[in-house]
Design an enzyme around this catalytic site. Structure first.
Site, PDB file in Angstrom:
ATOM      1  N   ASN A 175      55.437  69.823-114.234  1.00  0.00           N
ATOM      2  CA  ASN A 175      54.629  71.079-114.343  1.00  0.00           C
ATOM      3  C   ASN A 175      55.111  72.171-115.068  1.00  0.00           C
ATOM      4  OD1 ASN A 175      53.025  69.425-112.367  1.00  0.00           O
ATOM      5  ND2 ASN A 175      52.771  71.112-110.939  1.00  0.00           N
TER       6      ASN A 175
ATOM      7  N   ASP B  89      45.758  72.056-109.207  1.00  0.00           N
ATOM      8  CA  ASP B  89      47.181  72.179-108.808  1.00  0.00           C
ATOM      9  C   ASP B  89      47.220  73.091-107.601  1.00  0.00           C
ATOM     10  OD1 ASP B  89      49.936  72.587-109.219  1.00  0.00           O
ATOM     11  OD2 ASP B  89      49.919  74.283-110.482  1.00  0.00           O
TER      12      ASP B  89
ATOM     13  N   SER C 281      45.092  75.894-111.168  1.00  0.00           N
ATOM     14  CA  SER C 281      45.289  76.300-109.977  1.00  0.00           C
ATOM     15  C   SER C 281      43.990  77.081-109.238  1.00  0.00           C
ATOM     16  CB  SER C 281      46.431  77.512-109.753  1.00  0.00           C
ATOM     17  OG  SER C 281      45.868  78.580-110.525  1.00  0.00           O
TER      18      SER C 281
END
EC number: 4.1.2.13
Length: 361
Positions: free
Chosen positions: A275, A83, A50
């Site tokens: 995910n 992400d 992320s």
């Protein structure tokens, strides 16, 4: 060379009827645990980071860590995925640091908190697709806002997630829009909203069709049988891990995640990427608490990290086996990004839209 694009990996998964768990990482120990599990069962891998993970570890550190994992496990196809990218710059910088795939989450505006309208989502996602495909990288888009059908809101994770209440319609991806979105953006994979959310507190009870709308997955797959679908927020939050966390001093309220059997149901309807982040965090931190409680004089971080890695490796191995990923790594011949770029330019990888109309009742 084991670095693979998301598109090639999911094309293989679709051809062989399996899905690939996408595990989030922040540090070396998580990366090693994932790759050890993959090597044990011959599974290809999606590791994703992320924006929060990139900020925590630093792009240079993260990039070299992935290089090291790739060289340590040269026989395991490894997709490195951004992400929840929030704008073009985030996605472009990820590709510059060796990511073979990016997610452009245009369901939210660049602040990663405000729900965006459909036209904004299409426009920014298409721009990212154009820049990524020129160099052979893959793009995942998102349609619909990730959030809970129980309370009508989202959960923040690493600074990402819708704030405030959103409508029920926004929390469910519209199949008609999905057809239009894939054709307009040319995404390689589509994340859909169907009631899952970030974090551990997904459901206040074991989910049923009212709060986990697997019917949406099935209808979109019926309308877009050639599109790779993605389930976000799909940690199962196993009860034994909750119990261990709480037994050794944690205070996690009872919660329910996405049952593995529901994910397997989704895999039968075109879900190719799943995910998983919370489960990995919980597997490690439950062990941290156990070691701290049982060996109160221990101060060597390795004595905490090694058993925590073992726990995460076991979790990852289970998901590889449950999702049918195991046994496929050695069957994949990795295509370099330059060849993927050529195929994009030639139109060979354009979406194949088969927008089948609903059957009358």
């Amino acid at each position: 060379m084991a670095r693979i694009t998301l598109r090639q990996l999911l094309d293989h998964a679709a051809s062989h009827g399996y899905a690939v768990p996408a595990f989030n990482i922040n540090n070396m120990e998580q990366g090693i645990a994932i790759m050890q599990a993959a090597a044990e069962v011959d599974a290809p891998v999606i590791i994703q980071a992320s924006r929060g993970a990139r900020s925590y570890a630093g792009d240079l550190m993260l990039s070299h860590m992935i290089d090291a994992l790739e060289r340590t496990y040269p026989d395991i196809p490894l997709c490195m995925h951004q992400d929840h990218g929030n704008d073009e710059a985030t996605c472009a910088s990820a590709i510059a640091h060796g990511f073979t795939s990016v997610m452009m989450d245009g369901s939210l505006k660049a602040d990663a908190k405000t729900a965006a309208d459909y036209d904004y989502n299409v426009a920014i996602t298409r721009r990212v697709v154009d820049l990524a495909h020129w160099v052979g990288a893959s793009v995942e888009g998102e349609l619909g806002v990730l959030g809970s059908l129980e309370h009508g809101g989202g959960e923040q994770e690493d600074g990402h997630g819708v704030e405030g209440k959103v409508s029920h319609d926004q929390l469910l991806t519209d199949p008609d829009q999905a057809v239009d979105f894939v054709g307009a953006t040319k995404v390689d994979a589509l994340a859909i909203a169907m009631g899952t959310s970030h974090g551990a507190y997904k459901f206040s009870r074991k989910p049923d069709g009212d709060i986990l709308a697997m019917r949406v997955v099935e209808e979109i797959h019926r309308r877009l049988p050639n599109t790779h679908l993605v389930m976000h927020g799909s940690s199962s939050v196993p009860q034994p891990l909750q119990d261990m966390f709480n037994e050794f001093g944690g205070e996690m309220p009872q919660t329910w995640g996405v049952p593995v059997e529901e994910i397997v149901r989704g895999i039968k309807s075109g879900v190719r990427k799943v995910n998983i982040d919370t489960d990995c965090r919980l597997a490690m931190t439950a062990v941290f608490r156990k070691v701290a409680a049982q060996a109160r004089s221990e101060f060597d971080p390795r004595k905490f990290l090694k058993p925590a890695m073992d726990a995460m490796r076991e979790l990852c191995r289970e998901r590889f086996e449950q999702f049918g990923t195991a046994g496929h790594a050695s069957k994949i011949k990795v295509v370099p990004m330059s060849e993927m770029a050529r195929r994009y330019r030639a139109g060979e990888l354009d979406p194949r839209i088969d927008a089948r109309e609903p059957v009358a009742a």
